[in-house]
Design an enzyme around this catalytic site. Structure first.
Site, PDB file in Angstrom:
ATOM      1  N   LYS A  22      -6.182   1.158  -3.303  1.00 56.69           N
ATOM      2  CA  LYS A  22      -4.865   1.605  -2.812  1.00 56.69           C
ATOM      3  C   LYS A  22      -3.784   1.348  -3.863  1.00 56.69           C
ATOM      4  CE  LYS A  22      -2.301  -1.127   0.156  1.00 56.69           C
ATOM      5  NZ  LYS A  22      -0.980  -1.400  -0.394  1.00 56.69           N
ATOM      6  N   ASN A  23      -3.784   0.147  -4.426  1.00 54.08           N
ATOM      7  CA  ASN A  23      -2.680  -0.220  -5.310  1.00 54.08           C
ATOM      8  C   ASN A  23      -2.762   0.416  -6.701  1.00 54.08           C
ATOM      9  OD1 ASN A  23      -1.611  -1.623  -3.220  1.00 54.08           O
ATOM     10  ND2 ASN A  23      -2.111  -3.670  -4.009  1.00 54.08           N
ATOM     11  N   ARG A  92       6.201   0.193   0.491  1.00 52.33           N
ATOM     12  CA  ARG A  92       6.829  -0.455  -0.649  1.00 52.33           C
ATOM     13  C   ARG A  92       6.747   0.437  -1.899  1.00 52.33           C
ATOM     14  NH1 ARG A  92       9.943  -4.635  -2.478  1.00 52.33           N
ATOM     15  NH2 ARG A  92       9.113  -5.617  -4.324  1.00 52.33           N
ATOM     16  N   CYS A 116       4.883  -4.511   3.733  1.00 50.90           N
ATOM     17  CA  CYS A 116       4.607  -5.682   4.574  1.00 50.90           C
ATOM     18  C   CYS A 116       5.798  -6.628   4.585  1.00 50.90           C
ATOM     19  CB  CYS A 116       3.409  -6.438   4.010  1.00 50.90           C
ATOM     20  SG  CYS A 116       1.857  -5.628   4.354  1.00 50.90           S
ATOM     21  N   ARG A 121      11.598  -9.133  -0.555  1.00 52.76           N
ATOM     22  CA  ARG A 121      10.947  -8.301  -1.574  1.00 52.76           C
ATOM     23  C   ARG A 121      11.995  -7.595  -2.424  1.00 52.76           C
ATOM     24  NH1 ARG A 121       5.181  -6.159   0.712  1.00 52.76           N
ATOM     25  NH2 ARG A 121       4.813  -6.011  -1.509  1.00 52.76           N
ATOM     26  N   PRO A 122      12.639  -8.346  -3.327  1.00 54.63           N
ATOM     27  CA  PRO A 122      13.691  -7.753  -4.146  1.00 54.63           C
ATOM     28  C   PRO A 122      13.120  -6.785  -5.180  1.00 54.63           C
ATOM     29  CG  PRO A 122      13.207  -9.987  -4.905  1.00 54.63           C
ATOM     30  CD  PRO A 122      12.349  -9.744  -3.699  1.00 54.63           C
ATOM     31  N   ILE A 123      13.998  -5.912  -5.725  1.00 55.17           N
ATOM     32  CA  ILE A 123      13.537  -5.048  -6.827  1.00 55.17           C
ATOM     33  C   ILE A 123      14.437  -5.253  -8.052  1.00 55.17           C
ATOM     34  CG2 ILE A 123      12.356  -3.321  -5.393  1.00 55.17           C
ATOM     35  CD1 ILE A 123      14.783  -1.472  -5.867  1.00 55.17           C
ATOM     36  N   ASP A 124      15.016  -6.481  -8.123  1.00 55.34           N
ATOM     37  CA  ASP A 124      15.945  -6.756  -9.220  1.00 55.34           C
ATOM     38  C   ASP A 124      15.292  -6.576 -10.600  1.00 55.34           C
ATOM     39  OD1 ASP A 124      14.491  -9.060  -8.209  1.00 55.34           O
ATOM     40  OD2 ASP A 124      15.515 -10.241  -9.730  1.00 55.34           O
ATOM     41  N   LEU A 125      14.005  -6.916 -10.725  1.00 54.09           N
ATOM     42  CA  LEU A 125      13.359  -6.806 -12.044  1.00 54.09           C
ATOM     43  C   LEU A 125      13.127  -5.352 -12.430  1.00 54.09           C
ATOM     44  CD1 LEU A 125      10.825  -9.762 -11.664  1.00 54.09           C
ATOM     45  CD2 LEU A 125      12.957  -9.748 -12.980  1.00 54.09           C
ATOM     46  N   ASP A 304      -3.407 -11.234  -2.093  1.00 52.76           N
ATOM     47  CA  ASP A 304      -3.854 -10.276  -1.072  1.00 52.76           C
ATOM     48  C   ASP A 304      -5.196 -10.675  -0.441  1.00 52.76           C
ATOM     49  OD1 ASP A 304      -1.563  -8.885  -1.538  1.00 52.76           O
ATOM     50  OD2 ASP A 304      -2.493  -7.177  -2.532  1.00 52.76           O
ATOM     51  N   VAL A 326       2.857 -16.652  -4.721  1.00 47.99           N
ATOM     52  CA  VAL A 326       3.372 -15.320  -5.085  1.00 47.99           C
ATOM     53  C   VAL A 326       4.448 -14.848  -4.106  1.00 47.99           C
ATOM     54  CG1 VAL A 326       2.763 -12.905  -5.515  1.00 47.99           C
ATOM     55  CG2 VAL A 326       1.196 -14.724  -6.221  1.00 47.99           C
ATOM     56  N   ARG A 395      -3.006   0.732   6.966  1.00 46.02           N
ATOM     57  CA  ARG A 395      -2.291   1.026   5.720  1.00 46.02           C
ATOM     58  C   ARG A 395      -3.179   0.721   4.516  1.00 46.02           C
ATOM     59  NH1 ARG A 395       1.887  -2.623   4.749  1.00 46.02           N
ATOM     60  NH2 ARG A 395       1.832  -1.559   2.771  1.00 46.02           N
TER      61      ARG A 395
HETATM   62  C1  UD1 Z   1       1.946  -5.616  -5.541  1.00 46.85           C
HETATM   63  C2  UD1 Z   1       0.939  -5.202  -4.494  1.00 46.85           C
HETATM   64  C3  UD1 Z   1       0.827  -6.272  -3.399  1.00 46.85           C
HETATM   65  C4  UD1 Z   1       0.532  -7.635  -4.021  1.00 46.85           C
HETATM   66  C5  UD1 Z   1       1.531  -7.951  -5.131  1.00 46.85           C
HETATM   67  C6  UD1 Z   1       1.179  -9.233  -5.881  1.00 46.85           C
HETATM   68  C7  UD1 Z   1       1.207  -2.795  -4.541  1.00 46.85           C
HETATM   69  C8  UD1 Z   1       1.662  -1.565  -3.832  1.00 46.85           C
HETATM   70  N1  UD1 Z   1       1.398  -3.946  -3.897  1.00 46.85           N
HETATM   71  O1  UD1 Z   1       3.204  -5.698  -4.869  1.00 46.85           O
HETATM   72  O2  UD1 Z   1      -0.229  -5.893  -2.536  1.00 46.85           O
HETATM   73  O3  UD1 Z   1       0.614  -8.632  -3.028  1.00 46.85           O
HETATM   74  O4  UD1 Z   1       1.569  -6.880  -6.091  1.00 46.85           O
HETATM   75  O5  UD1 Z   1      -0.100  -9.156  -6.403  1.00 46.85           O
HETATM   76  O6  UD1 Z   1       0.653  -2.724  -5.631  1.00 46.85           O
HETATM   77  N2  UD1 Z   1       9.750 -10.008  -7.375  1.00 46.85           N
HETATM   78  C9  UD1 Z   1      11.055 -10.266  -7.701  1.00 46.85           C
HETATM   79  N3  UD1 Z   1      11.820  -9.244  -8.187  1.00 46.85           N
HETATM   80  C10 UD1 Z   1      11.325  -7.993  -8.367  1.00 46.85           C
HETATM   81  C11 UD1 Z   1       9.994  -7.738  -8.045  1.00 46.85           C
HETATM   82  C12 UD1 Z   1       9.224  -8.761  -7.540  1.00 46.85           C
HETATM   83  O7  UD1 Z   1      11.534 -11.386  -7.543  1.00 46.85           O
HETATM   84  O8  UD1 Z   1      12.071  -7.116  -8.831  1.00 46.85           O
HETATM   85  C13 UD1 Z   1       8.915 -11.097  -6.825  1.00 46.85           C
HETATM   86  C14 UD1 Z   1       8.484 -10.794  -5.389  1.00 46.85           C
HETATM   87  O9  UD1 Z   1       9.475 -11.175  -4.470  1.00 46.85           O
HETATM   88  C15 UD1 Z   1       7.208 -11.607  -5.267  1.00 46.85           C
HETATM   89  C16 UD1 Z   1       6.627 -11.550  -6.678  1.00 46.85           C
HETATM   90  O10 UD1 Z   1       7.698 -11.161  -7.540  1.00 46.85           O
HETATM   91  O11 UD1 Z   1       7.523 -12.931  -4.928  1.00 46.85           O
HETATM   92  C17 UD1 Z   1       5.465 -10.578  -6.827  1.00 46.85           C
HETATM   93  O12 UD1 Z   1       5.917  -9.276  -6.591  1.00 46.85           O
HETATM   94  P1  UD1 Z   1       5.276  -7.996  -7.318  1.00 46.85           P
HETATM   95  O13 UD1 Z   1       4.256  -8.421  -8.313  1.00 46.85           O
HETATM   96  O14 UD1 Z   1       6.394  -7.127  -7.769  1.00 46.85           O
HETATM   97  O15 UD1 Z   1       4.539  -7.298  -6.095  1.00 46.85           O
HETATM   98  P2  UD1 Z   1       4.547  -5.768  -5.710  1.00 46.85           P
HETATM   99  O16 UD1 Z   1       4.399  -4.935  -6.939  1.00 46.85           O
HETATM  100  O17 UD1 Z   1       5.632  -5.460  -4.770  1.00 46.85           O
END
Ligand code: UD1
Length: 415
Positions: A22-23, A92, A116, A121-125, A304, A326, A395
């Site tokens: 899926k991912n 997401r 989930c 779940r920020p997207i700041d990065l 996961d 994580v 999902r």
């Molecule tokens: C992806 C996977 C999810 C898995 C996760 C970690 C998909 C669709 N989902 O989620 O199943 O659990 O990787 O292996 O591929 N973070 C920030 N700022 C950001 C982005 C992330 O602080 O801009 C933090 C998140 O809050 C979290 C950590 O980084 O604590 C990991 O997030 P990330 O690796 O981005 O996970 P996803 O890509 O959302």
């Protein structure tokens, strides 16, 4: 609303085939929009997240044809840079549209993504990366908008090796002017699969699978064919199902190099694992030893698989500790497991798991992997369990009840 009804106690035996990941499928579906010609994707799992992303892409004007596990996408008719508001909230991965549309058309809009509820779940990065490449970013009333007349490569250090941010920056950088370097990049296999697809499309990406990725922007990308890698999380879930029921299962279509951390822990617990070129055989005889588990970015133990592993740990003869590093809120399955008799204490980001006798109960799924954990608990419980809100499970797991039943589990999906 559908439920899974499980009568626990059956030993799982036989062979099962794992679907495409899926991912990996989600960002690769999005990546097809970077091209000027159609792509053909194989081994795309039949999951709600995939259906929703395909709908989002269709509504943006692309032609999407889907049959079985094959998806053909022709991006030529794209006429909107915006994701459907309601659909985007459902997964997401809708944020991948931001990186792709910004790279190709210089603008994109989406509602803040769902998925989930496992923590903030920020997207700041992601946004830090887009800004570094020259984009203007705004966030108003829950809508993120990114715009750029021109993207220019830069060096970006990620404070955390975020999978999504690394992917989105790779998208934006692939058609930017000059060179982008992502430091402290994520190394997950799904990201490597995406980079392989982008490379075949004509992108110039080096270092994927290490923590430094270098991308030299190109002028255009072409649609291509690609087969998605097997889903290591689905595989791990069935491996745990085999072990928890004292079974003997060959899990087919697994790249064992992707699940080394799980194999190592299962070995430590005394579970027999036979690695084969096409998959892995899991045999459980005798008592299980307790182990400690800490979730980490790849190649560490995957978050996961944390909730599923926790259920297995209730069946050992000692006390285990699971530390989640994580996600901030990924113990939501614990309250439901306790209803089934699990002896688990949470202390901050750690959970202490003691040997437990599980008995069937009515439980509710809170998120995708928590749902898998509750099903596993049902398989090993005494008596009947009813698992509700299974749309979360659907999902991420295609036909989970059929696959488990084919191995001998007593599980039914009922309305
Ligand atoms: C992806 C996977 C999810 C898995 C996760 C970690 C998909 C669709 N989902 O989620 O199943 O659990 O990787 O292996 O591929 N973070 C920030 N700022 C950001 C982005 C992330 O602080 O801009 C933090 C998140 O809050 C979290 C950590 O980084 O604590 C990991 O997030 P990330 O690796 O981005 O996970 P996803 O890509 O959302």
């Amino acid at each position: 609303m559908a439920k899974f009804v499980i009568n626990g106690g059956n030993t799982l035996k036989g062979e099962i085939k794992i679907n495409g990941a899926k991912n990996a499928a989600l960002p690769i579906l999005a990546a097809t929009l970077l091209a000027d010609s159609p792509s053909v994707l194989r081994d795309i799992p039949d999951l709600r997240d995939v259906t929703n992303l395909c709908e989002i892409i269709k509504k943006m004007g692309a032609n999407v044809k889907r049959s079985n596990h094959l998806v053909e996408i022709d991006p030529v008719g794209i006429n909107s840079f915006e994701t459907d508001k309601e659909l985007a909230k459902k997964l997401r991965a809708s944020y991948y549209i931001l990186g792709v549309m910004l790279a190709k058309y210089g603008e994109a809009r989406t509602s803040l993504p769902g998925g989930c509820s496992i923590g903030n779940r920020p997207i700041d990065l992601h946004l830090k990366g887009f800004k570094a490449l020259g984009a203007d970013v705004s966030l108003n009333h829950g809508i993120v908008e990114v715009k750029a007349d021109k993207l220019v490569g830069d060096k970006i250090y990620l404070d955390y090796p975020s999978v999504g941010a690394t992917i989105n920056i790779m998208f934006a950088a692939s058609l930017a002017e000059g060179k982008t370097v992502i430091e402290n990049a994520a190394r997950e296999p799904e990201l490597v699969d995406l980079a392989n697809f982008l490379t075949v499309m004509g992108a110039n990406i080096k270092g994927v699978g290490t923590d430094i990725i270098k991308i030299e922007g190109v002028d255009k990308l072409e649609g291509k064919e690609h087969r998605i890698i097997p889903d290591r999380i689905e595989a791990g879930t069935y491996m745990i199902a085999a072990a928890i029921t004292g079974g003997d299962v060959f899990v087919k279509n697994v790249l064992t190099e992707h699940i080394k951390s799980l194999i190592a822990k299962m070995h430590e617990m005394g579970i027999e694992i036979e690695e084969d070129i096409s998959g892995v055989r899991v045999i459980k005889n005798g008592k299980l030893k307790s182990v400690d588990v800490k979730t980490l970015p790849y190649p560490g133990f995957p978050t996961d698989l944390q909730s599923q592993m926790m259920v297995l740990l209730t069946q050992t003869k000692g006390t285990s500790i699971v530390k989640e590093t994580v996600w901030e809120n990924r113990f939501m399955h614990v309250d439901e497991l306790k209803r089934m008799g699990a002896d688990i204490t949470i202390d901050g980001h750690s959970a202490l798991i003691r040997p437990s006798f599980l008995s069937g109960a009515e439980v509710t799924v809170t998120d995708l992997r928590a749902g898998a954990a509750l099903i596993l608990a049902g398989l090993v419980s005494d008596g009947k369990s009813k698992v509700s809100k299974i749309h979360h499970v659907e999902r991420g797991y295609e036909g989970i009840e059929k696959k488990l039943a084919s191995l001998g589990a007593d599980i039914k999906r009922v309305k």
